[in-house]
Design a protein around this motif. Sequence first.
Motif, PDB file in Angstrom:
ATOM      1  N   LYS A 177      41.356  71.067   0.204  1.00 54.14           N
ATOM      2  CA  LYS A 177      40.307  72.032  -0.127  1.00 54.14           C
ATOM      3  C   LYS A 177      40.460  72.462  -1.562  1.00 54.14           C
ATOM      4  O   LYS A 177      41.573  72.760  -2.020  1.00 54.14           O
ATOM      5  CB  LYS A 177      40.407  73.264   0.782  1.00 54.14           C
ATOM      6  N   SER A 178      39.355  72.548  -2.268  1.00 56.96           N
ATOM      7  CA  SER A 178      39.365  73.010  -3.652  1.00 56.96           C
ATOM      8  C   SER A 178      39.424  74.535  -3.697  1.00 56.96           C
ATOM      9  O   SER A 178      39.010  75.217  -2.764  1.00 56.96           O
ATOM     10  CB  SER A 178      38.103  72.519  -4.345  1.00 56.96           C
ATOM     11  N   ARG A 179      39.896  75.043  -4.836  1.00 55.50           N
ATOM     12  CA  ARG A 179      39.863  76.492  -5.033  1.00 55.50           C
ATOM     13  C   ARG A 179      38.431  77.007  -5.115  1.00 55.50           C
ATOM     14  O   ARG A 179      38.183  78.197  -4.967  1.00 55.50           O
ATOM     15  CB  ARG A 179      40.607  76.856  -6.317  1.00 55.50           C
ATOM     16  N   LEU A 180      37.474  76.083  -5.377  1.00 49.58           N
ATOM     17  CA  LEU A 180      36.063  76.469  -5.391  1.00 49.58           C
ATOM     18  C   LEU A 180      35.593  76.910  -4.024  1.00 49.58           C
ATOM     19  O   LEU A 180      34.602  77.626  -3.895  1.00 49.58           O
ATOM     20  CB  LEU A 180      35.206  75.287  -5.863  1.00 49.58           C
ATOM     21  N   LEU A 181      36.294  76.449  -2.970  1.00 46.93           N
ATOM     22  CA  LEU A 181      35.873  76.739  -1.606  1.00 46.93           C
ATOM     23  C   LEU A 181      36.392  78.116  -1.216  1.00 46.93           C
ATOM     24  O   LEU A 181      37.472  78.246  -0.626  1.00 46.93           O
ATOM     25  CB  LEU A 181      36.412  75.658  -0.680  1.00 46.93           C
ATOM     26  N   SER A 182      35.608  79.152  -1.545  1.00 43.59           N
ATOM     27  CA  SER A 182      36.039  80.519  -1.256  1.00 43.59           C
ATOM     28  C   SER A 182      36.018  80.755   0.255  1.00 43.59           C
ATOM     29  O   SER A 182      35.566  79.917   1.032  1.00 43.59           O
ATOM     30  CB  SER A 182      35.112  81.512  -1.951  1.00 43.59           C
ATOM     31  N   ASP A 183      36.475  81.949   0.650  1.00 38.07           N
ATOM     32  CA  ASP A 183      36.551  82.239   2.088  1.00 38.07           C
ATOM     33  C   ASP A 183      35.175  82.407   2.723  1.00 38.07           C
ATOM     34  O   ASP A 183      35.060  82.509   3.938  1.00 38.07           O
ATOM     35  CB  ASP A 183      37.440  83.461   2.350  1.00 38.07           C
ATOM     36  N   ARG A 184      34.117  82.408   1.899  1.00 43.76           N
ATOM     37  CA  ARG A 184      32.770  82.446   2.487  1.00 43.76           C
ATOM     38  C   ARG A 184      32.297  81.052   2.921  1.00 43.76           C
ATOM     39  O   ARG A 184      31.293  80.922   3.599  1.00 43.76           O
ATOM     40  CB  ARG A 184      31.769  83.017   1.473  1.00 43.76           C
ATOM     41  N   PHE A 185      33.023  80.049   2.489  1.00 46.83           N
ATOM     42  CA  PHE A 185      32.668  78.664   2.800  1.00 46.83           C
ATOM     43  C   PHE A 185      33.576  78.151   3.919  1.00 46.83           C
ATOM     44  O   PHE A 185      34.791  78.360   3.887  1.00 46.83           O
ATOM     45  CB  PHE A 185      32.874  77.766   1.572  1.00 46.83           C
ATOM     46  N   SER A 186      32.982  77.436   4.863  1.00 45.06           N
ATOM     47  CA  SER A 186      33.797  76.764   5.876  1.00 45.06           C
ATOM     48  C   SER A 186      33.169  75.427   6.206  1.00 45.06           C
ATOM     49  O   SER A 186      31.944  75.308   6.286  1.00 45.06           O
ATOM     50  CB  SER A 186      33.943  77.625   7.127  1.00 45.06           C
ATOM     51  N   ALA A 187      34.003  74.436   6.385  1.00 44.02           N
ATOM     52  CA  ALA A 187      33.537  73.097   6.719  1.00 44.02           C
ATOM     53  C   ALA A 187      34.252  72.628   7.968  1.00 44.02           C
ATOM     54  O   ALA A 187      35.429  72.948   8.176  1.00 44.02           O
ATOM     55  CB  ALA A 187      33.782  72.139   5.563  1.00 44.02           C
ATOM     56  N   GLU A 188      33.523  71.884   8.780  1.00 44.37           N
ATOM     57  CA  GLU A 188      34.095  71.341  10.017  1.00 44.37           C
ATOM     58  C   GLU A 188      33.665  69.902  10.208  1.00 44.37           C
ATOM     59  O   GLU A 188      32.597  69.498   9.733  1.00 44.37           O
ATOM     60  CB  GLU A 188      33.619  72.160  11.224  1.00 44.37           C
ATOM     61  N   ARG A 189      34.464  69.194  10.952  1.00 48.54           N
ATOM     62  CA  ARG A 189      34.111  67.840  11.371  1.00 48.54           C
ATOM     63  C   ARG A 189      34.729  67.653  12.766  1.00 48.54           C
ATOM     64  O   ARG A 189      35.706  66.937  12.936  1.00 48.54           O
ATOM     65  CB  ARG A 189      34.654  66.799  10.386  1.00 48.54           C
ATOM     66  N   PRO A 190      34.141  68.273  13.743  1.00 49.19           N
ATOM     67  CA  PRO A 190      34.799  68.457  15.047  1.00 49.19           C
ATOM     68  C   PRO A 190      35.161  67.173  15.789  1.00 49.19           C
ATOM     69  O   PRO A 190      36.163  67.123  16.470  1.00 49.19           O
ATOM     70  CB  PRO A 190      33.801  69.297  15.842  1.00 49.19           C
ATOM     71  N   LYS A 191      34.372  66.156  15.693  1.00 47.64           N
ATOM     72  CA  LYS A 191      34.671  64.930  16.443  1.00 47.64           C
ATOM     73  C   LYS A 191      34.911  63.754  15.511  1.00 47.64           C
ATOM     74  O   LYS A 191      34.868  62.600  15.936  1.00 47.64           O
ATOM     75  CB  LYS A 191      33.544  64.614  17.421  1.00 47.64           C
ATOM     76  N   GLY A 192      35.154  64.053  14.259  1.00 42.45           N
ATOM     77  CA  GLY A 192      35.410  62.982  13.314  1.00 42.45           C
ATOM     78  C   GLY A 192      34.192  62.171  12.956  1.00 42.45           C
ATOM     79  O   GLY A 192      34.328  61.079  12.385  1.00 42.45           O
ATOM     80  N   SER A 193      33.006  62.698  13.291  1.00 41.95           N
ATOM     81  CA  SER A 193      31.795  61.961  12.908  1.00 41.95           C
ATOM     82  C   SER A 193      31.018  62.788  11.893  1.00 41.95           C
ATOM     83  O   SER A 193      31.372  62.800  10.720  1.00 41.95           O
ATOM     84  CB  SER A 193      30.950  61.631  14.139  1.00 41.95           C
ATOM     85  N   PHE A 194      29.989  63.547  12.331  1.00 46.71           N
ATOM     86  CA  PHE A 194      29.230  64.365  11.382  1.00 46.71           C
ATOM     87  C   PHE A 194      30.060  65.581  10.955  1.00 46.71           C
ATOM     88  O   PHE A 194      31.051  65.944  11.604  1.00 46.71           O
ATOM     89  CB  PHE A 194      27.903  64.787  11.990  1.00 46.71           C
ATOM     90  N   SER A 195      29.620  66.196   9.866  1.00 44.89           N
ATOM     91  CA  SER A 195      30.298  67.388   9.355  1.00 44.89           C
ATOM     92  C   SER A 195      29.263  68.469   9.059  1.00 44.89           C
ATOM     93  O   SER A 195      28.095  68.163   8.793  1.00 44.89           O
ATOM     94  CB  SER A 195      31.061  67.061   8.078  1.00 44.89           C
TER      95      SER A 195
END
Lengths: 116, 112
Positions: A57-75
């Motif tokens: 994760k970059s430092r650009l990704l503040s705590d307001r940002f969240s990313a997921e890829r729950p099944k390893g397919s779409f994100s």
Amino acid sequence: DTGVSQDPRHKITKRGQNVTFRCDPISEHNRLYWYRQTLGQGPEFLTYFQNEAQLEKSRLLSDRFSAERPKGSFSTLEIQRTEQGDSAMYLCASSSRATDYTDTQYFGPGTRLTVL
Amino acid sequence: GNSVTQMEGPVTLSEEAFLTINCTYTATGYPSLFWYVQYPGEGLQLLLKATKADDKGSNKGFEATYRKETTSFHLEKGSVQVSDSAVYFCALTAGGYQKVTFGTGTKLQVIP
């Protein structure tokens, strides 16, 4: 192969609202990346998944940002409490070292976010 | 850290002119080098790449040679067309990191 797809292509929201973007990678690619591009600049790295694991994760990704890829397919990339400074193009890319030893990243068309 | 420096634009050329867009880099280890192109309103498309010194990447009449001694990867095309009008990004991956490091982009406008 249809390439990397992103949805929506455009999003206009009011400051303080939450937004969520979706990325579907090339089907055999196990690596997925998010970048942010502001006007007149090159894309900047935000985060990277290998399968379902978020490995960087970059430092650009503040705590307001969240990313997921729950099944390893779409994100999905979610921005909470959007600010005007979040206005940018959000790009998704995917790659696979198993099928391409150079691990070249292929980009989607992007989601353009405008925060009013 | 890794960085890419490319010539500032915009670059305006007449159709059939010769194109050079300069790109130099700083990287740890042995980077892989890329040129991506972005047409108006679209995402990035991979144009060409080179993964080791002296490799030449080529596609659609564009070429770039990986020069380790000068840490450069200049993009060239012998005869540009109006349809080549776009923003061109030089980029690299290096040092075991997965992220792509991009230059700021060079806008090319080709006029008939």
